[in-house]
Scaffold this motif. Structure first.
Motif, PDB file in Angstrom:
ATOM      1  N   ARG A   1       0.833  -1.145  -0.060  1.00  0.00           N
ATOM      2  CA  ARG A   1       0.072   0.067   0.022  1.00  0.00           C
ATOM      3  C   ARG A   1       0.824   1.396  -0.048  1.00  0.00           C
ATOM      4  O   ARG A   1       0.689   2.407  -0.763  1.00  0.00           O
ATOM      5  N   ARG A   2       2.047   1.350   0.758  1.00  0.00           N
ATOM      6  CA  ARG A   2       3.200   2.390   0.892  1.00  0.00           C
ATOM      7  C   ARG A   2       3.425   2.719  -0.736  1.00  0.00           C
ATOM      8  O   ARG A   2       3.617   3.666  -0.987  1.00  0.00           O
TER       9      ARG A   2
ATOM     10  N   ARG B   1       1.679   4.526  -3.310  1.00  0.00           N
ATOM     11  CA  ARG B   1       1.339   5.858  -2.918  1.00  0.00           C
ATOM     12  C   ARG B   1       2.474   7.000  -3.544  1.00  0.00           C
ATOM     13  O   ARG B   1       2.645   8.098  -3.110  1.00  0.00           O
ATOM     14  N   GLN B   2       3.353   6.155  -3.898  1.00  0.00           N
ATOM     15  CA  GLN B   2       4.788   7.015  -4.491  1.00  0.00           C
ATOM     16  C   GLN B   2       4.225   7.704  -6.254  1.00  0.00           C
ATOM     17  O   GLN B   2       3.356   7.296  -6.664  1.00  0.00           O
ATOM     18  N   ASP B   3       5.140   8.485  -6.474  1.00  0.00           N
ATOM     19  CA  ASP B   3       5.084   9.314  -7.593  1.00  0.00           C
ATOM     20  C   ASP B   3       5.266   8.473  -8.725  1.00  0.00           C
ATOM     21  O   ASP B   3       4.602   8.505  -9.798  1.00  0.00           O
TER      22      ASP B   3
END
Length: 483
Positions: A258-259, A262-264
């Motif tokens: 999940r983390r 959320r990255q670019d």
């Protein structure tokens, strides 16, 4: 109390031996079981293919050369992704970095049909290869670069050191041939394409495509105008995942995915590690429930054996306690004297048993920590109860009513246990609460695990109480003098 133990030192020694043995068994067996469960986790992770058990973060770069233009950029990304690891997963992961990048598709060699080469760079590859001819590739310039080819692939595809290969708009000079320095290293299980020629046949083709993967300079490859695939591998260490932290590591793996989302950059996480842990936790839930039943039964047996020794000791000191009462001692003092004497024997023996169990390999569990203390406390409680005088009320109807209520309670508990077993299974992660249907890990049920042992013991007690007023008691009752 010490004088009392000195007079009855034989029975006291027997009691100390039984308490020591029971505490040793109750404390050592859970550690042994936990050690075997940890070994099972290591075995399952070790038996899985390294690529399946690893977490692979992947990024596909098109012709946009702005991101990841050097090996330093890839190394910085590895540090950034590892910083996103939750604590449980970071502690279980191998800290050694491993990342690579390669051209997204193989390139035709010298315009020859069915002969392809894939350019690749792998971090730390120089520590795992041995050059049998030539040396490692150096930096390139412009459209010229240097490559090193696996010796097996070079022999099969007739590539020699010093050859210049045309790869579309690029030219590659072969500087050396290499082979694995230590073929059994985990590195080669994660980078298998560097050890052989890939044979691939497209549909309706009559000949295989031969694809060789060659090592090249990292900065030169990252700066080339080619679509690239970047991979960062996080490999869990076998000795850092066990029964105690498997559930936390599984939850951390899902959180890590999940983390990353959320990255670019458009990153993908591919792994079979979560499936491996999920299957292990499903089996662990059932195993722990069955083991808890076994340990509960063993604890009941140990406590029962110790209780017999305590009753024997109480019977031996009953005369001394009656003498104390005759000399004016209160009932509380007599009970405390008997309980204190047993405590002087049971507490050191239980502590010694728990200390001896510390030499058994395995993680400490709540059962192992609290078992000896509960055994010592139960031994002292039985001694105090045995020292207290019994009063016969003669109210058989009240006793019969109590027995009936107790039997009804056992029946209710049995029905509730069966119903919970049908709906919840042996663990809280059963079929209807998220075990196999949702992939959530199951854990042992604190009620269901000891229920069979407790119900069995209580049922036997009720049966004994029922039979005690039947032919056995009537045969042993005194007969009238006139018969």
């Amino acid at each position: 109390m010490i004088r009392l133990l000195g007079v009855h030192r034989g029975v006291a020694a027997l009691l100390a031996t039984l308490v020591f043995g029971a505490a040793l068994v109750v404390s050592a067996l859970p550690r042994m079981v936990e050690s075997s469960l940890d070994a099972a986790a290591r075995s399952i992770i070790g038996a899985a293919p390294p690529g399946t058990a690893s977490l692979t973060v992947q990024y596909s770069r098109g012709f946009d050369l702005r991101p990841m233009r050097t090996t330093a950029d890839a190394a910085g990304a590895d540090t950034a992704w590892r910083a996103l690891l939750p604590t449980a997963l970071r502690e279980a992961a191998d800290p050694a970095p491993l990342f690579d990048f390669s051209a997204s598709s193989p390139i035709l060699i010298n315009n020859q049909a069915h002969r392809y080469l894939t350019l690749k760079w792998v971090s730390g590859a120089d520590r795992h290869v041995r050059y049998v001819e030539g040396g490692p590739p150096g930096p390139g310039s412009g459209t010229r670069l240097e490559v090193a080819v696996p010796a097996v692939a070079a022999s099969e595809m007739s590539i020699r050191t010093g050859d210049t290969l045309r790869l579309g708009e690029l030219t590659a000079k072969v500087t050396g041939l290499f082979e694995p320095a230590r073929p059994a290293d985990r590195f080669w299980a994660l980078e298998p394409e560097l050890t052989y020629v890939i044979h691939h046949r497209v549909p309706l083709a009559v000949e295989d495509d031969l694809i060789v993967t060659a090592l090249t300079d990292g900065d030169t490859l990252a700066g080339a105008e080619l679509p690239m695939i970047f991979r960062w591998l996080v490999t869990p260490a076998q000795d850092r995942v066990g029964a105690g932290n498997a559930a936390d590591v599984l939850a951390a793996t899902e959180e890590f995915g999940r983390r990353l989302g959320r990255q670019d950059l458009e990153l993908t996480l591919s792994t079979g590690f979560d499936r491996i842990l999920g299957e292990y936790l499903d089996r662990l839930a059932v195993t722990r429930a069955l083991i808890t039943v076994f340990l509960s039964g063993l604890a009941v047996v140990c406590l029962g054996t110790t209780a017999l020794a305590v009753l024997l000791f109480a019977g031996r000191v009953r005369g001394d306690l009656l003498l104390m009462r005759a000399r004016g001692a209160s009932l509380a003092r007599a009970v405390l004297t008997c309980g204190g004497a047993v405590a002087l024997v049971a507490v050191p023996a239980a502590a010694s048993g728990q200390l001896a169990a510390g030499f058994v390999p395995g993680a400490q569990t709540a059962f192992a920590r609290l078992g000896p203390a509960a055994l010592a406390a139960g031994t002292v409680a039985i001694a105090c109860a045995a020292a207290a005088p019994r009063r016969s009320t003669g109210r058989r109807s009240v006793n019969a009513l109590r027995r009936i209520v107790l039997e009804i309670l056992v029946l209710v508990l049995a029905v509730a246990s069966v119903q919970l077993l049908r709906t919840r299974g042996l663990g809280t992660g059963g079929l209807s609460t998220g075990g196999l249907s949702t992939g959530a890990p199951g854990t042992g049920d604190a009620f269901l695990a000891p229920a069979p042992v407790l119900l069995g013991g209580r049922s036997a007690r009720c049966r004994t109480a029922r039979c005690s007023t039947s032919p056995t008691s009537r045969c042993s009752a005194p007969r009238p003098s006139g018969s």
